[in-house]
Scaffold this active site. Structure first.
Site: not given
Length: 359
Positions: A35, A48, A53-54, A131, A149, A203, A213
């Site tokens: 994407w 999105e 949740q995935t 979001y 999120d 992170c 980082c």
């Protein structure tokens, strides 16, 4: 209007340095995800919604399959809902797919198939929360809109030492205010995706890779050795365990009884095997329940499986038992007998896909 709480938190913070370091790192190190190949707002939107949740690795094949079947908003708007649910089968949280199709239908009918490029129209679409709205506007349209999120809240809570409980809805407003102050006007797409990527790769929730980082020098929590203490997140309520007896029922032709779930609520309009609610029905009375529910007189056989499936708020504890029809005709309108070779045409939730292997 300036956000005073955000300004207080950001006092003394090197916004420009942080922004530049983050964007440079993202442009060098970003994963090549399907994407991200173009800025097509429809593809960004689909990705999105799928990513809620995935995990990314799980989403990639689903995204390819979905876009192949429904390459444009018009294609998705015109598709049969069962075809859409079948394409979503296994991703879970199926209301995401139904809401996406409903919203895309509105885009086709009200906006000539063009995904809106402003916060009001986009945010009014079904299933497009703050979001998703921010992600589409920033990634597809280069509009500096916050996309906050859990990932982003975790990253910023550490970098800025924000001790808000991110499980509480009020915290999101704090972090949206911070992103509005921090986001790049020149490259909001790379900024927002950089925050997301940083949370996914560096992170991380546990054991963040602080030595790798790119914005470590800006991180207040790292400077004080508190990076593993943040974010603050209160625990969820304990999930309720609900026992069921799932029935694998065959008739004399070898066809299998399946039923469509109600068109509202959990797993709406997906297909399943009959489920006896053991909180309401004693196991010894299952045959009577089946006669009342389906008009079928059954011979019950042995238990063949035990499946536990966890949702966000409940756990299905399913004992799976076989049965055959002795006599009677199915009287339940949402149930039907199906040849075993045709079962693959119906969208099943993951919990019931695990029963299919016994057929």
């Amino acid at each position: 209007m300036k956000n005073n709480q955000a300004l207080n938190i950001l006092e003394g913070f090197d916004k420009n340095g942080f922004r530049d370091n983050l964007i440079h790192w993202f442009q060098q190190e970003q994963r090549m995800l399907p994407w991200r190949k173009d800025q097509d707002p429809y593809k960004v939107w689909v990705s999105e919604i799928m990513l809620q949740q995935t995990k990314v690795d799980t989403v990639i094949p689903y995204f390819h399959n979905f876009i192949n079947q429904f390459p444009t908003p018009d294609d998705l708007a015109e598709a049969d809902e069962q075809q859409v649910l079948k394409a979503w089968e296994g991703l879970g949280y199926y209301s995401r797919a139904r809401n996406l199709q409903t919203a895309v239908k509105e885009v086709v009918s009200s906006y000539n198939g063009k995904v809106p490029d402003n916060e009001k129209e986009l945010g009014d679409l079904k299933g497009v929360g703050p979001y998703t709205r921010g992600a589409i506007l920033s990634i597809a349209y280069d509009i500096p809109s916050p996309a906050v999120d859990g990932n982003v809240m975790r990253v910023l809570s550490r970098i800025l030492m924000v001790e808000e409980d991110i499980a509480k809805p009020a915290a999101r407003k704090v972090f949206e205010g911070l992103v509005r102050e921090l986001i790049s006007e020149d490259d909001p797409s790379s900024f927002n995706q950089g925050l997301m990527e940083l949370g996914a790769l560096v992170c991380t929730p546990k054991n963040p890779s602080c030595l790798l980082c790119p914005v470590q020098s800006h991180c207040r929590a790292f400077g004080e050795g508190k990076e593993t203490l943040l974010p603050i997140k209160s625990s969820k309520k304990k999930q309720k365990n609900i026992p069921y007896l799932a029935l694998l029922i065959r008739n004399e032709e070898g066809e299998v009884l399946i039923q469509q779930r109600p068109d509202q609520g959990l797993l709406a309009n997906l297909w399943e095997f009959p489920m006896v609610p053991l909180q309401e029905v004693d196991k010894a009375n299952v045959q009577d329940w089946c006669w009342e529910q389906y008009g079928l007189n059954l011979s019950m056989y042995q238990t063949i499986d035990h499946i536990k499936h966890t949702f966000s708020h409940i756990i299905w504890d399913m004992e799976v038992m076989e049965g055959v029809v002795k006599n009677g005709e199915n009287t339940y309108a949402r149930a039907q007998f199906v040849k075993k070779e045709n079962l693959s045409e119906y969208p099943f939730p993951v919990s019931h896909q695990k029963i299919l292997k016994h057929i």
